[in-house]
Scaffold this active site. Structure first.
Site, PDB file in Angstrom:
ATOM      1  CG  ASN A  16     -13.467 -10.724 -24.550  1.00 26.58           C
ATOM      2  OD1 ASN A  16     -13.583 -11.758 -25.199  1.00 26.58           O
ATOM      3  ND2 ASN A  16     -12.516 -10.575 -23.648  1.00 26.58           N
ATOM      4  NE  ARG A  67      -9.279   1.954  -7.953  1.00 27.38           N
ATOM      5  CZ  ARG A  67      -8.270   1.694  -7.131  1.00 27.38           C
ATOM      6  NH1 ARG A  67      -8.457   1.727  -5.822  1.00 27.38           N
ATOM      7  NH2 ARG A  67      -7.073   1.393  -7.603  1.00 27.38           N
ATOM      8  NE  ARG A  93      -9.397   3.200 -13.119  1.00 21.99           N
ATOM      9  CZ  ARG A  93      -8.119   3.534 -13.345  1.00 21.99           C
ATOM     10  NH1 ARG A  93      -7.589   3.402 -14.534  1.00 21.99           N
ATOM     11  NH2 ARG A  93      -7.372   4.003 -12.368  1.00 21.99           N
ATOM     12  CB  ILE A  94      -9.526  -1.969  -8.316  1.00 19.93           C
ATOM     13  CG1 ILE A  94      -8.227  -2.763  -8.542  1.00 19.93           C
ATOM     14  CG2 ILE A  94     -10.213  -2.394  -7.025  1.00 19.93           C
ATOM     15  CD1 ILE A  94      -7.139  -2.452  -7.538  1.00 19.93           C
ATOM     16  CG  ASN A 109     -13.615  -9.855 -14.797  1.00 14.56           C
ATOM     17  OD1 ASN A 109     -13.475  -9.052 -15.717  1.00 14.56           O
ATOM     18  ND2 ASN A 109     -12.576 -10.427 -14.209  1.00 14.56           N
ATOM     19  CG  HIS A 111      -8.746 -13.712 -14.801  1.00 12.57           C
ATOM     20  ND1 HIS A 111      -8.084 -12.510 -14.651  1.00 12.57           N
ATOM     21  CD2 HIS A 111      -7.852 -14.678 -14.456  1.00 12.57           C
ATOM     22  CE1 HIS A 111      -6.848 -12.741 -14.239  1.00 12.57           C
ATOM     23  NE2 HIS A 111      -6.684 -14.052 -14.115  1.00 12.57           N
TER      24      HIS A 111
END
Length: 203
Positions: A16, A67, A93-94, A109, A111
């Protein structure tokens, strides 16, 4: 109005990322990719960024206490470059509130499923296991939940009777690589507006 300054976050192959970089190169996107953020310094996407002449911020999460700690460093890099839009393109990653809050409405994002169906990891495998006849891809704003932010655009992909994970993945990725640059261009042109959970894209 100048080109929109974006940062791409990715963790793996970077297909992407490449689709975005190619669209910029071809003059189809009014953006500049100012930074690649990657949590796996050996990932193939890093080499793609190097070839595209894009700066990288590479980090290894386990070297940080939390994080929030590495996201604080990332924000410094983003602010230094005047980033206007964050594109999560296969970033595994969260994201915490440290990054979500200052960039809400400016972070998207992609998905590999038609949300809200099959959020989280392996959306393609989830769709196959469930036996759906239609799946696809979703571009959405990031709100800190698991693929739960307001939906900007979706594209359907038919699931064929003889599909394997590999064959379906190939068509899903083709849909992603078409849809993501398209959405980024709509944002760059100021055609996307967010009101609560509802997103309007002006034609």
């Amino acid at each position: 109005m100048g080109a929109l300054r974006i940062a791409v976050f990715a963790s793996g192959q970077g297909t992407n990322f490449q689709a975005i970089a190619d669209a910029v190169q071809e003059g189809k996107l009014d953006v500049t990719i100012e930074l690649l953020v990657c949590d796996k310094p050996a990932a193939p996407v890093v080499e793609r960024a190097r070839k595209a002449g894009v700066d990288t911020f590479l980090f290894t999460p386990k070297e940080y206490p939390s994080r929030e700690a590495y996201e604080t460093e990332i924000i410094v890099e983003l602010e230094r470059r005047g980033i206007e839009l964050i594109v999560l393109a296969g970033y595994m990653r969260i994201i915490t509130s440290v990054l979500v809050e200052p960039y809400y409405g400016r972070m998207i994002n992609i998905h590999p499923a038609l949300l809200p169906a099959f959020p989280g990891v392996n959306g393609i495998g989830q769709a196959l296991s469930y036996g759906v006849k239609l799946t696809g891809v979703t571009v959405h704003y990031v709100d800190g939940g698991m693929d739960s932010g307001p939906i900007i655009a979706q594209r359907a992909v038919e699931v064929l009777d003889d599909d394997t994970q590999s064959s379906l993945t190939e068509r899903i990725q083709a849909a992603e690589q078409a849809l993501l640059p398209e959405v980024i261009q709509h944002i760059a042109q100021g055609r996307v507006s967010l009101d609560g959970r509802h997103v309007t894209v002006r034609r």
